[in-house]
Write an enzyme that holds these catalytic residues in place. Structure first.
Site, short mmCIF file in Angstrom:
data_model
loop_
_atom_site.label_atom_id
_atom_site.label_comp_id
_atom_site.label_asym_id
_atom_site.label_seq_id
_atom_site.Cartn_x
_atom_site.Cartn_y
_atom_site.Cartn_z
N GLU A 50 34.99 17.73 -1.27
CA GLU A 50 33.96 17.90 -0.22
C GLU A 50 32.82 19.14 0.51
O GLU A 50 33.88 20.16 0.14
CB GLU A 50 35.19 17.79 0.54
CG GLU A 50 34.62 18.05 2.57
CD GLU A 50 35.07 18.12 3.70
OE1 GLU A 50 35.41 17.31 4.47
OE2 GLU A 50 35.77 18.87 3.37
N ASP A 96 0.55 -1.41 0.31
CA ASP A 96 0.37 -0.19 -0.10
C ASP A 96 1.14 1.37 0.22
O ASP A 96 1.42 1.29 1.14
CB ASP A 96 -0.80 0.62 1.90
CG ASP A 96 -1.58 1.50 1.29
OD1 ASP A 96 -1.81 2.28 0.68
OD2 ASP A 96 -2.35 1.43 2.67
N GLU A 121 28.12 12.59 10.50
CA GLU A 121 29.08 12.60 12.23
C GLU A 121 27.18 11.92 12.32
O GLU A 121 26.08 12.45 12.51
CB GLU A 121 29.03 13.73 12.81
CG GLU A 121 29.97 14.00 11.60
CD GLU A 121 30.55 15.42 12.26
OE1 GLU A 121 31.77 15.87 11.81
OE2 GLU A 121 30.16 16.40 11.45
N ARG A 180 30.88 21.14 2.45
CA ARG A 180 30.73 20.97 3.93
C ARG A 180 29.14 20.66 4.20
O ARG A 180 29.11 20.98 5.84
CB ARG A 180 31.78 20.89 4.04
CG ARG A 180 32.54 21.16 4.69
CD ARG A 180 33.86 21.85 4.87
NE ARG A 180 34.18 21.65 6.42
CZ ARG A 180 34.04 21.33 6.57
NH1 ARG A 180 35.34 20.25 6.66
NH2 ARG A 180 34.43 21.00 8.39
N GLU A 239 34.30 12.36 17.62
CA GLU A 239 34.11 14.11 16.91
C GLU A 239 34.03 14.91 18.30
O GLU A 239 34.62 14.53 19.46
CB GLU A 239 32.57 13.94 16.36
CG GLU A 239 32.91 13.63 14.70
CD GLU A 239 34.26 14.68 14.16
OE1 GLU A 239 34.35 15.59 14.64
OE2 GLU A 239 34.71 14.27 12.80
N GLU A 269 30.57 11.33 4.55
CA GLU A 269 31.15 11.43 6.29
C GLU A 269 30.38 11.62 7.13
O GLU A 269 30.03 12.87 7.86
CB GLU A 269 32.24 11.87 6.44
CG GLU A 269 33.91 12.20 6.03
CD GLU A 269 34.42 13.02 6.38
OE1 GLU A 269 33.84 14.25 6.88
OE2 GLU A 269 35.69 13.36 5.56
#
Length: 480
Positions: free
Chosen positions: A368, A56, A137, A370, A221, A135
């Protein structure tokens, strides 16, 4: 998840060899969460990979109306993994969504958007593969409670690691307070016992590998209270979308197995670092990285420069898909070392695009982005990043000069000249309404998908937040 193709016959053979009893079919709804249904192994045969399984679609967020509810999930044999969390031996398979009448791919299926973006890249002739390496976190907490009703609202988070527990007398999170709690913004990289979650992260890492994901590193981190990161090796767009969905599944379930809870919320804690998802990207053609030029700035090519130009040009609209929650903009705040500056740099982490310079080699060269965070739908976010980059290449968009200096050392009038990302979900949705043509090229995104996304975000997220009093408003205004 593996490079070689897997046939339905091989899946059936593996299931018999591993005594699999249940097949769990997973797919991603529009906001970006896994949904699933399960069938006994006895109901799986080679025809299932052609015919699919019905369900569904009207009960899935952002999908069908109730009068068009029937849908089909078609399992992809290349996504098979043995589920490490269920008591009954279970094989997980990710599926594509089809219309049962036309047998065409469903346009609101995020995985289909990702696959169309990959096909469009090939059609342009620019490259044949787009690699992505997020990456993501996250926080690992010991407890979370939250509620909101007509006359009250609160949230409460606790962690043995939280610096706020340094004076705990044993009646809270710790049975005995043994200290060693990372101070705010000092969680990167102290060893145990200050890093109390080494073993949990290692278990997450090894479980990811067990599920077929090439995980490369894990570490604590910056923030207190169990902020973490586990990195995966880059992979093509749709494959990485699959992997990120499995990544979040593994992280949350390993945490729960230890009596803890994991979240990818960008900003669950006040006064400490938020959780982002820096997205590494490169384009390859005929086995060569077309972002690489040993003579270019930071060893990147002119093509890569144009790709960067496309992202900067469309950044405000991109964030509607890459940082798509109201909480995202508690993280993307100027003045707090967040990646809010619409610029690029080979080292400056306050720029929204960084060119990593750990290694100067063709294989390692990438950009990258960010700004994204882990609340995004990975298929939509990666596809949007690719489409912005393609637009930059096709239109030779100049990204300007790099931001290779400390923005905080500039005089205020000079700093004001550096453009920054919008400061709210409302603003980026408005940007997406103005700037979406680059996304619908090649029918990768449809207008219907974008309109549904914007309507959902406004009706289910922005308005409910806007209509409710915030606890801090009582501190500010109650005595006025």
């Amino acid at each position: 998840m593996k490079d070689e193709k897997t046939s339905p016959r091989e899946i059936l053979k593996t299931c018999r060899e591993r005594n699999v009893k249940v097949i769990d079919l997973k797919f991603t709804d529009l906001p970006g969460q896994w949904q699933h249904l399960s069938i006994p192994f006895s109901e799986l045969d080679e025809a299932t990979f052609v015919d699919g399984i019905g369900f569904d679609g009207s009960s899935i967020r952002g999908w069908q109306a109730i009068d068009e509810s029937d849908m089909v999930v078609l399992p992809d044999p290349n996504t098979a993994f043995l589920d490490p969390f269920l008591a009954t031996p279970t094989l997980g398979l990710i599926g594509d969504i089809l219309d049962p009448v036309t047998r065409e791919n469903y346009t609101r299926d995020p995985r289909f958007v990702g696959r169309k973006a990959e096909s469009y890249l090939i059609q342009t002739g620019i490259a044949d593969t787009a690699y992505f390496g997020p990456e993501a976190e996250f926080f690992i907490f010991d407890e979370v409670r939250f509620d909101q009703d007509q006359h009250s609202g609160y949230y409460y988070i606790d962690s043995v690691e939280g610096i706020w527990n340094s004076g705990n007398d044993g009646n809270g999170s710790d049975v005995r307070n043994l200290g060693y709690k990372p101070r705010s913004k000092e969680g990167y990289f102290p060893v145990p016992p200050t890093d109390s979650q080494q073993d949990i992260r290692t278990e997450m890492l090894l479980t990811l590998i067990e599920c077929g994901i090439r995980a490369e590193m894990h570490h604590h981190e910056v923030a207190t209270a169990g902020q973490a990161e586990i990195d995966m090796r880059f992979a093509p767009l749709t494959e990485m979308g699959d992997q990120l969905m499995l990544y979040k599944y593994v992280i949350k379930n390993v945490a729960r197995r230890h009596g803890k809870t994991a979240t990818f919320m960008p900003k669950p804690l006040f006064g400490d670092n938020g959780s982002g998802m820096h997205v590494h990207t490169s384009l390859w053609k005929n086995g060569e990285n077309i972002f690489y030029d040993p003579k270019g700035y930071a060893h990147i090519s002119q093509t890569c420069m144009y790709f960067i130009g496309g992202i900067l040009k469309h950044a405000s609209a991109l964030l509607a898909l890459c940082a798509p929650t109201t909480n995202s903009y508690k993280r993307l705040v100027p003045g707090y070392e967040a990646p809010v500056n619409l610029a690029y740099s080979q080292r400056n982490r306050s720029a929204c695009i960084r060119i990593p310079v750990y290694l100067f080699s063709e294989k390692a060269t990438r950009i990258e982005f960010r700004c994204p965070d882990g609340t995004c739908n990975p298929y939509l976010a990666f596809a949007a990043i690719l489409m912005a980059g393609i637009d930059g290449i096709q239109n030779r968009v100049d990204p300007g000069n790099p931001l290779d200096f400390d923005l905080y050392e500039l005089e205020p009038e000079e700093a004001a000249k550096v453009k920054q990302v919008p400061g709210s979900l409302d603003k980026v949705l408005e940007a997406l309404e103005r700037d979406y043509e680059f996304l619908i090229q090649g029918d990768v995104f449809t207008v219907d998908v974008l309109e549904t996304w914007i309507k959902y975000k406004r009706g289910r997220e922005i308005d409910p937040i806007r209509l409710r009093p915030h606890p801090y408003e009582f501190f500010l205004y109650y005595d006025i």
